[in-house]
Design a protein around this motif. Sequence first.
Motif, short mmCIF file in Angstrom:
data_model
loop_
_atom_site.label_atom_id
_atom_site.label_comp_id
_atom_site.label_asym_id
_atom_site.label_seq_id
_atom_site.Cartn_x
_atom_site.Cartn_y
_atom_site.Cartn_z
N SER A 118 13.23 5.04 0.35
CA SER A 118 14.32 4.40 1.07
C SER A 118 15.63 4.48 0.27
O SER A 118 16.68 4.80 0.82
CB SER A 118 13.97 2.93 1.36
N SER A 119 15.52 4.22 -1.02
CA SER A 119 16.73 4.26 -1.85
C SER A 119 17.27 5.67 -2.02
O SER A 119 18.47 5.88 -2.13
CB SER A 119 16.41 3.67 -3.24
N LYS A 120 16.38 6.66 -2.03
CA LYS A 120 16.81 8.05 -2.24
C LYS A 120 17.29 8.73 -0.97
O LYS A 120 18.11 9.67 -1.03
CB LYS A 120 15.66 8.86 -2.86
N THR A 121 16.80 8.28 0.17
CA THR A 121 17.18 8.92 1.43
C THR A 121 18.26 8.14 2.17
O THR A 121 18.80 8.63 3.18
CB THR A 121 15.97 9.05 2.36
N THR A 122 18.55 6.94 1.69
CA THR A 122 19.49 6.00 2.33
C THR A 122 19.02 5.57 3.71
O THR A 122 19.80 5.09 4.54
CB THR A 122 20.92 6.58 2.43
N LEU A 123 17.74 5.75 3.97
CA LEU A 123 17.14 5.27 5.21
C LEU A 123 16.43 3.95 4.93
O LEU A 123 15.90 3.74 3.83
CB LEU A 123 16.10 6.27 5.74
N SER A 124 16.40 3.06 5.91
CA SER A 124 15.64 1.83 5.73
C SER A 124 14.15 2.16 5.82
O SER A 124 13.77 3.22 6.34
CB SER A 124 16.00 0.82 6.82
N ILE A 125 13.32 1.27 5.32
CA ILE A 125 11.86 1.47 5.41
C ILE A 125 11.45 1.58 6.88
O ILE A 125 10.61 2.42 7.24
CB ILE A 125 11.11 0.32 4.70
N GLU A 126 12.04 0.78 7.73
CA GLU A 126 11.73 0.82 9.16
C GLU A 126 12.07 2.19 9.75
O GLU A 126 11.33 2.73 10.58
CB GLU A 126 12.49 -0.27 9.91
N GLU A 127 13.18 2.77 9.31
CA GLU A 127 13.58 4.10 9.81
C GLU A 127 12.61 5.17 9.32
O GLU A 127 12.26 6.10 10.07
CB GLU A 127 15.00 4.42 9.35
N ILE A 128 12.17 5.06 8.07
CA ILE A 128 11.20 6.02 7.53
C ILE A 128 9.91 5.97 8.34
O ILE A 128 9.35 7.01 8.72
CB ILE A 128 10.91 5.74 6.04
N ILE A 129 9.45 4.76 8.63
CA ILE A 129 8.22 4.59 9.41
C ILE A 129 8.39 5.19 10.81
O ILE A 129 7.51 5.91 11.30
CB ILE A 129 7.85 3.10 9.51
N LYS A 130 9.52 4.90 11.43
CA LYS A 130 9.77 5.41 12.79
C LYS A 130 9.79 6.94 12.80
O LYS A 130 9.21 7.57 13.69
CB LYS A 130 11.09 4.86 13.32
N ILE A 131 10.45 7.53 11.83
CA ILE A 131 10.53 8.99 11.77
C ILE A 131 9.15 9.60 11.53
O ILE A 131 8.78 10.60 12.16
CB ILE A 131 11.51 9.44 10.66
N HIS A 132 8.38 8.99 10.63
CA HIS A 132 7.05 9.53 10.30
C HIS A 132 6.09 9.44 11.47
O HIS A 132 5.20 10.29 11.64
CB HIS A 132 6.47 8.81 9.08
N THR A 133 6.23 8.41 12.30
CA THR A 133 5.29 8.20 13.40
C THR A 133 5.80 8.75 14.73
O THR A 133 5.12 8.63 15.75
CB THR A 133 4.99 6.69 13.58
N VAL A 169 0.82 -1.21 0.00
CA VAL A 169 0.00 0.00 0.00
C VAL A 169 0.86 1.27 0.00
O VAL A 169 0.39 2.33 -0.41
CB VAL A 169 -0.96 0.01 1.22
N GLY A 170 2.10 1.14 0.47
CA GLY A 170 3.02 2.27 0.46
C GLY A 170 3.87 2.22 -0.79
O GLY A 170 5.04 1.80 -0.77
N PHE A 171 3.26 2.62 -1.90
CA PHE A 171 3.87 2.43 -3.22
C PHE A 171 5.26 3.05 -3.37
O PHE A 171 6.06 2.60 -4.19
CB PHE A 171 2.96 3.00 -4.31
N ASP A 172 5.53 4.10 -2.59
CA ASP A 172 6.80 4.82 -2.76
C ASP A 172 7.79 4.58 -1.63
O ASP A 172 8.83 5.24 -1.57
CB ASP A 172 6.53 6.33 -2.91
N LEU A 173 7.48 3.67 -0.74
CA LEU A 173 8.37 3.41 0.40
C LEU A 173 9.77 2.98 -0.06
O LEU A 173 10.78 3.50 0.44
CB LEU A 173 7.77 2.33 1.30
N GLU A 174 9.83 2.03 -0.97
CA GLU A 174 11.13 1.54 -1.41
C GLU A 174 11.91 2.62 -2.16
O GLU A 174 13.13 2.74 -2.00
CB GLU A 174 10.94 0.30 -2.30
N TYR A 175 11.20 3.43 -2.95
CA TYR A 175 11.86 4.51 -3.68
C TYR A 175 12.42 5.55 -2.71
O TYR A 175 13.58 5.98 -2.84
CB TYR A 175 10.86 5.17 -4.63
#
Length: 224
Positions: free
Chosen positions: A105-120, A97-103
Motif C-alpha cells: 500500500s505504501s509503495k503503490t500509493t493504493l489503499s489496502i481496500e483498493e489492492i484487494i479490489k484490484i486483486h479480486t 495474514v497479509g504480511f505485505d499488504l501495508e508495505y
Amino acid sequence: MDFKIVSVDSFIIYFGDFIDEKIALEIKKAYFCIKKLNLEGIIEIIPSYTSIFITFDIFKYDFETLKDLIKQNINLQIDENFEEKIVEIDVYYGTEVGFDLEYLSSKTTLSIEEIIKIHTNKLYDVYAIGFLPGFAYLAKVDEKIAFPRLSTPRKIVPKGSVAIADFQTAIYPQQSPGGWNIIGKTTFELFDKKLENLSPLNVGDKVKFNPISKEEFLVQGGVL
C-alpha cells in the motif's frame, strides 16, 4: 514452435518468450493434441507459461522421430470446444495474514481496500504447476499491484498464503520458504495426492478470488 533438446530423454517445445493469452491458448491446444495421441513412450508432459516440457522412453523413440510425430499432430487451428473451468477461492485479506499488504500500500500509493479490489476483480489463468506440489502460477496481475519479489525471502510462509510476485499471483499449498509478497490467506486445499497432478487446479483453468471477512475465514477453519 521451436523444439530444443534438454537431455537424452527430454526436450522443450517453445511457443514464445513472454506471458500472453494467445500463447497460453496455443499451449493448451498443443497439450490437448499431444495428450490425445496417447503415446505409450511419452513419460511426462508439463505445460508452462511459454513452453511444453516432454520426457520420453529412449527405447521407444529418438528425439527426431518423436519431434516429427508431434509436429505432424499438433494443430493450433483446432477449434475444439475446450471446457473452461473456473475455480472460485475464498481469501481473507487481513493484515494479520497479509504480511505485505501495508508495505504494498505504501509503495503503490493504493489503499489496502483498493489492492484487494484490484486483486479480486479479474479471472486468472493457470499457466503452470510447479515449485511445490500443487503450487499454481496464475497470471496476469494488474500492473497497478504487480510488485517484485522480496529482496530477502522468508524462511517460513504459512500454508494457504496468497501472494504476488511481479505479474504473477499464487497460493502456497504448504508451509515453505518463499519470497513472494503475501497479501492474504485461504483455507482452499491446493494439494491432493489422489489427483494426477496433485492439485485441483490444472493448466488452462481459471481462478477467481473472492474476498471474505475474518469471521468467515475462521468458520472455514482458517488460522491467523
